[in-house]
Design a protein around this motif. Structure first.
Motif, PDB file in Angstrom:
ATOM      1  N   PRO A  60      99.428  33.615   3.432  1.00  0.00           N
ATOM      2  CA  PRO A  60      98.919  34.473   2.355  1.00  0.00           C
ATOM      3  C   PRO A  60      97.619  33.976   1.745  1.00  0.00           C
ATOM      4  O   PRO A  60      96.959  34.729   1.016  1.00  0.00           O
ATOM      5  CB  PRO A  60     100.061  34.460   1.330  1.00  0.00           C
ATOM      6  N   THR A  61      97.254  32.717   2.017  1.00  0.00           N
ATOM      7  CA  THR A  61      96.004  32.185   1.465  1.00  0.00           C
ATOM      8  C   THR A  61      94.852  32.262   2.455  1.00  0.00           C
ATOM      9  O   THR A  61      93.751  31.785   2.165  1.00  0.00           O
ATOM     10  CB  THR A  61      96.195  30.718   1.016  1.00  0.00           C
ATOM     11  N   PHE A  62      95.093  32.851   3.622  1.00  0.00           N
ATOM     12  CA  PHE A  62      94.044  33.046   4.629  1.00  0.00           C
ATOM     13  C   PHE A  62      93.763  34.538   4.750  1.00  0.00           C
ATOM     14  O   PHE A  62      94.681  35.340   4.907  1.00  0.00           O
ATOM     15  CB  PHE A  62      94.470  32.493   5.987  1.00  0.00           C
ATOM     16  N   THR A  63      92.482  34.905   4.642  1.00  0.00           N
ATOM     17  CA  THR A  63      92.090  36.305   4.762  1.00  0.00           C
ATOM     18  C   THR A  63      91.117  36.459   5.921  1.00  0.00           C
ATOM     19  O   THR A  63      89.982  35.959   5.864  1.00  0.00           O
ATOM     20  CB  THR A  63      91.422  36.816   3.475  1.00  0.00           C
ATOM     21  N   ALA A  64      91.576  37.130   6.985  1.00  0.00           N
ATOM     22  CA  ALA A  64      90.690  37.410   8.114  1.00  0.00           C
ATOM     23  C   ALA A  64      89.715  38.514   7.722  1.00  0.00           C
ATOM     24  O   ALA A  64      90.055  39.429   6.973  1.00  0.00           O
ATOM     25  CB  ALA A  64      91.511  37.828   9.331  1.00  0.00           C
ATOM     26  N   SER A  65      88.475  38.398   8.202  1.00  0.00           N
ATOM     27  CA  SER A  65      87.435  39.405   7.926  1.00  0.00           C
ATOM     28  C   SER A  65      87.266  39.648   6.431  1.00  0.00           C
ATOM     29  O   SER A  65      87.192  40.792   5.977  1.00  0.00           O
ATOM     30  CB  SER A  65      87.755  40.720   8.643  1.00  0.00           C
ATOM     31  N   TYR A  66      87.219  38.577   5.657  1.00  0.00           N
ATOM     32  CA  TYR A  66      87.009  38.720   4.218  1.00  0.00           C
ATOM     33  C   TYR A  66      85.683  39.418   3.940  1.00  0.00           C
ATOM     34  O   TYR A  66      85.571  40.237   3.034  1.00  0.00           O
ATOM     35  CB  TYR A  66      87.045  37.344   3.556  1.00  0.00           C
ATOM     36  N   MET A  67      84.671  39.070   4.745  1.00  0.00           N
ATOM     37  CA  MET A  67      83.396  39.776   4.728  1.00  0.00           C
ATOM     38  C   MET A  67      83.001  40.023   6.182  1.00  0.00           C
ATOM     39  O   MET A  67      83.393  39.258   7.072  1.00  0.00           O
ATOM     40  CB  MET A  67      82.313  38.980   3.991  1.00  0.00           C
ATOM     41  N   SER A  68      82.250  41.080   6.420  1.00  0.00           N
ATOM     42  CA  SER A  68      81.837  41.391   7.783  1.00  0.00           C
ATOM     43  C   SER A  68      80.484  42.073   7.767  1.00  0.00           C
ATOM     44  O   SER A  68      80.004  42.521   6.726  1.00  0.00           O
ATOM     45  CB  SER A  68      82.885  42.279   8.475  1.00  0.00           C
ATOM     46  N   GLY A  69      79.867  42.139   8.959  1.00  0.00           N
ATOM     47  CA  GLY A  69      78.554  42.756   9.052  1.00  0.00           C
ATOM     48  C   GLY A  69      77.951  42.565  10.423  1.00  0.00           C
ATOM     49  O   GLY A  69      78.651  42.615  11.441  1.00  0.00           O
ATOM     50  N   THR A  70      76.646  42.307  10.446  1.00  0.00           N
ATOM     51  CA  THR A  70      75.920  42.163  11.704  1.00  0.00           C
ATOM     52  C   THR A  70      74.972  40.976  11.635  1.00  0.00           C
ATOM     53  O   THR A  70      74.696  40.444  10.557  1.00  0.00           O
ATOM     54  CB  THR A  70      75.108  43.430  12.018  1.00  0.00           C
ATOM     55  N   TRP A  71      74.462  40.587  12.815  1.00  0.00           N
ATOM     56  CA  TRP A  71      73.481  39.515  12.872  1.00  0.00           C
ATOM     57  C   TRP A  71      72.540  39.765  14.041  1.00  0.00           C
ATOM     58  O   TRP A  71      72.861  40.514  14.975  1.00  0.00           O
ATOM     59  CB  TRP A  71      74.148  38.148  13.031  1.00  0.00           C
ATOM     60  N   LYS A  72      71.388  39.118  13.989  1.00  0.00           N
ATOM     61  CA  LYS A  72      70.451  39.154  15.117  1.00  0.00           C
ATOM     62  C   LYS A  72      69.428  38.039  14.958  1.00  0.00           C
ATOM     63  O   LYS A  72      69.247  37.477  13.862  1.00  0.00           O
ATOM     64  CB  LYS A  72      69.749  40.500  15.211  1.00  0.00           C
ATOM     65  N   GLU A  73      68.783  37.699  16.057  1.00  0.00           N
ATOM     66  CA  GLU A  73      67.699  36.727  16.043  1.00  0.00           C
ATOM     67  C   GLU A  73      66.411  37.455  15.664  1.00  0.00           C
ATOM     68  O   GLU A  73      66.096  38.508  16.222  1.00  0.00           O
ATOM     69  CB  GLU A  73      67.556  36.065  17.408  1.00  0.00           C
ATOM     70  N   VAL A  74      65.687  36.900  14.685  1.00  0.00           N
ATOM     71  CA  VAL A  74      64.451  37.526  14.212  1.00  0.00           C
ATOM     72  C   VAL A  74      63.400  36.450  13.968  1.00  0.00           C
ATOM     73  O   VAL A  74      63.663  35.247  14.070  1.00  0.00           O
ATOM     74  CB  VAL A  74      64.691  38.317  12.900  1.00  0.00           C
ATOM     75  N   GLU A  75      62.202  36.910  13.642  1.00  0.00           N
ATOM     76  CA  GLU A  75      61.170  36.044  13.094  1.00  0.00           C
ATOM     77  C   GLU A  75      60.872  36.513  11.684  1.00  0.00           C
ATOM     78  O   GLU A  75      60.671  37.703  11.453  1.00  0.00           O
ATOM     79  CB  GLU A  75      59.901  36.090  13.938  1.00  0.00           C
TER      80      GLU A  75
END
Length: 374
Positions: free
Chosen positions: A98-113
């Motif tokens: 109960p103290t572990f939350t999967a996907s508490y936050m989510s989104g996207t990522w990418k390599e950029v400059e």
């Protein structure tokens, strides 16, 4: 625990939004509004990254705030941050913990400059069951000798503005095989206060620890919310909390008393503590603190706060109404003027809004009362 969720919700109304610094080329800063549109990532990327970090506070509400985070940047461009509240001392399997939350936050990522420097752009938000997003942030993680870092701003209560910042670092590839490996790496074990006896409230997971020197420590789960004293004489036990005598009901050798935990905004939880047989107890050693005075060399009431001088330079601040306290302050006392020298208002954690509303850097001391200067 039900009451902990309630406390977290109440605290959310009291505290300041944690700062989220703008990224201006610094290897570890964040930005919600980047100064320029980052370049698009190269096609065909198949890298993965893993980040980890913690947020920790000391004090009576640590189990509600302290957490470790595991962020996975996946091959498909998704980003998923799990949350483990290690201060609740539960290291069971992630699937049912109960103290572990999967996907508490989510989104996207990418390599950029960004600003001509290669980095990872990480977008995260809390997404509720209806798919609505809140607490969104965009962070940039920069590579320094193979280690990436950024600050994760996370909501203590999802969807609300009460946030904290957890410094994160990570590497390409996988450091923790899965969530259970992460839990095992960050798990903690609760060490109960030393005691010669206890009172318990099994229904509300409450424990009052009777210490050998006559001190009484009252816990809700793993959070101490009150303290006082106890004495034993003629087969009866006497208890004080915060310097006030508490009614103790005796039924033979069985003793019972109640204690109320104030959660703010008119909310409270009443605990009924029971010791089945006080005849097994020995009277506390002489010299116990029966006055209810705060620890330290001096303490001052200060507009709802209590300033506790631990020694000639270190100070603790308490907020008794909400059972909160914070160590780590330093001070200078010059005559009747007390000046707080650290930490600054911007790093006061859970005391941010309270400090701004009723605290101050300089206080005038008159007897046992401190008055905000200016």
């Amino acid at each position: 625990m039900k009451m902990k969720k309630l406390l977290a919700a109440v605290l959310s109304a009291l505290m300041l939004v944690s700062l989220l610094a703008a990224c201006g080329g610094s290897p570890s800063s964040n930005s919600q509004a980047p100064s320029e549109e980052p370049s698009q990532p190269a096609e065909g990327g198949s890298k993965t990254y893993q980040f980890w970090g913690t947020y920790e506070e000391t004090g009576e509400n640590a189990s509600m705030l302290n957490a470790a985070f595991l962020l996975n940047l996946n091959e498909d461009g998704t980003a998923v941050a799990d949350k483990y509240m290690f201060a609740n001392f539960d290291a069971s399997d992630a699937a049912t913990n109960p103290t572990f939350t999967a996907s508490y936050m989510s989104g996207t990522w990418k390599e950029v400059e960004k600003d001509g420097v290669a980095c990872l752009q990480i977008k995260l938000a809390y997404v509720d069951e209806a798919g609505s997003e809140s607490n969104a942030q965009t962070a940039y993680a920069y590579d320094v000798a193979g280690v990436y870092s950024f600050d994760l701003t996370f909501p203590v209560v999802p969807g609300m503005s009460y946030t904290r910042v957890a410094p994160m670092e990570g590497k390409e590839g996988q450091t923790y095989a899965d969530a259970n490996a992460f839990i095992q790496a960050y798990k903690q074990e609760f060490t109960a206060p030393e005691s010669v006896g206890t009172f318990t409230d099994a229904d509300n997971n409450g424990t009052a620890y009777l210490q050998a020197d006559g001190t009484l420590l009252v816990y809700a789960g793993y959070d101490k919310f009150a303290d006082g004293t106890w004495t034993l004489a003629d087969g009866a036990i006497a208890i004080t909390l915060g310097g006030e005598a508490v009614d103790v009901t005796m039924d033979g050798s069985k003793a019972t008393f109640t204690a109320e935990r104030n959660l703010g905004d008119g909310n409270a939880v009443t605990y009924t503590f029971v010791c089945e047989d006080i005849s097994a107890l020995s009277a506390p050693a002489e010299g116990g603190d029966e006055s209810g005075e705060e620890e330290g060399i001096a303490s001052y009431e200060a507009g709802g706060l209590v300033l506790v001088l631990l020694d000639d330079t270190n100070m603790k601040v308490k907020y008794p109404e909400y059972s909160m306290e914070r160590d780590g302050f330093t001070y200078v006392l010059d005559g009747n003027t007390l000046t707080v020298t650290a930490p600054g208002e911007d790093v006061l954690g859970a005391f941010g809004q309270i400090w701004g509303a009723m605290g101050g850097e300089t206080w005038t001391i008159d007897g046992n009362t401190a008055t905000k200067a200016g």
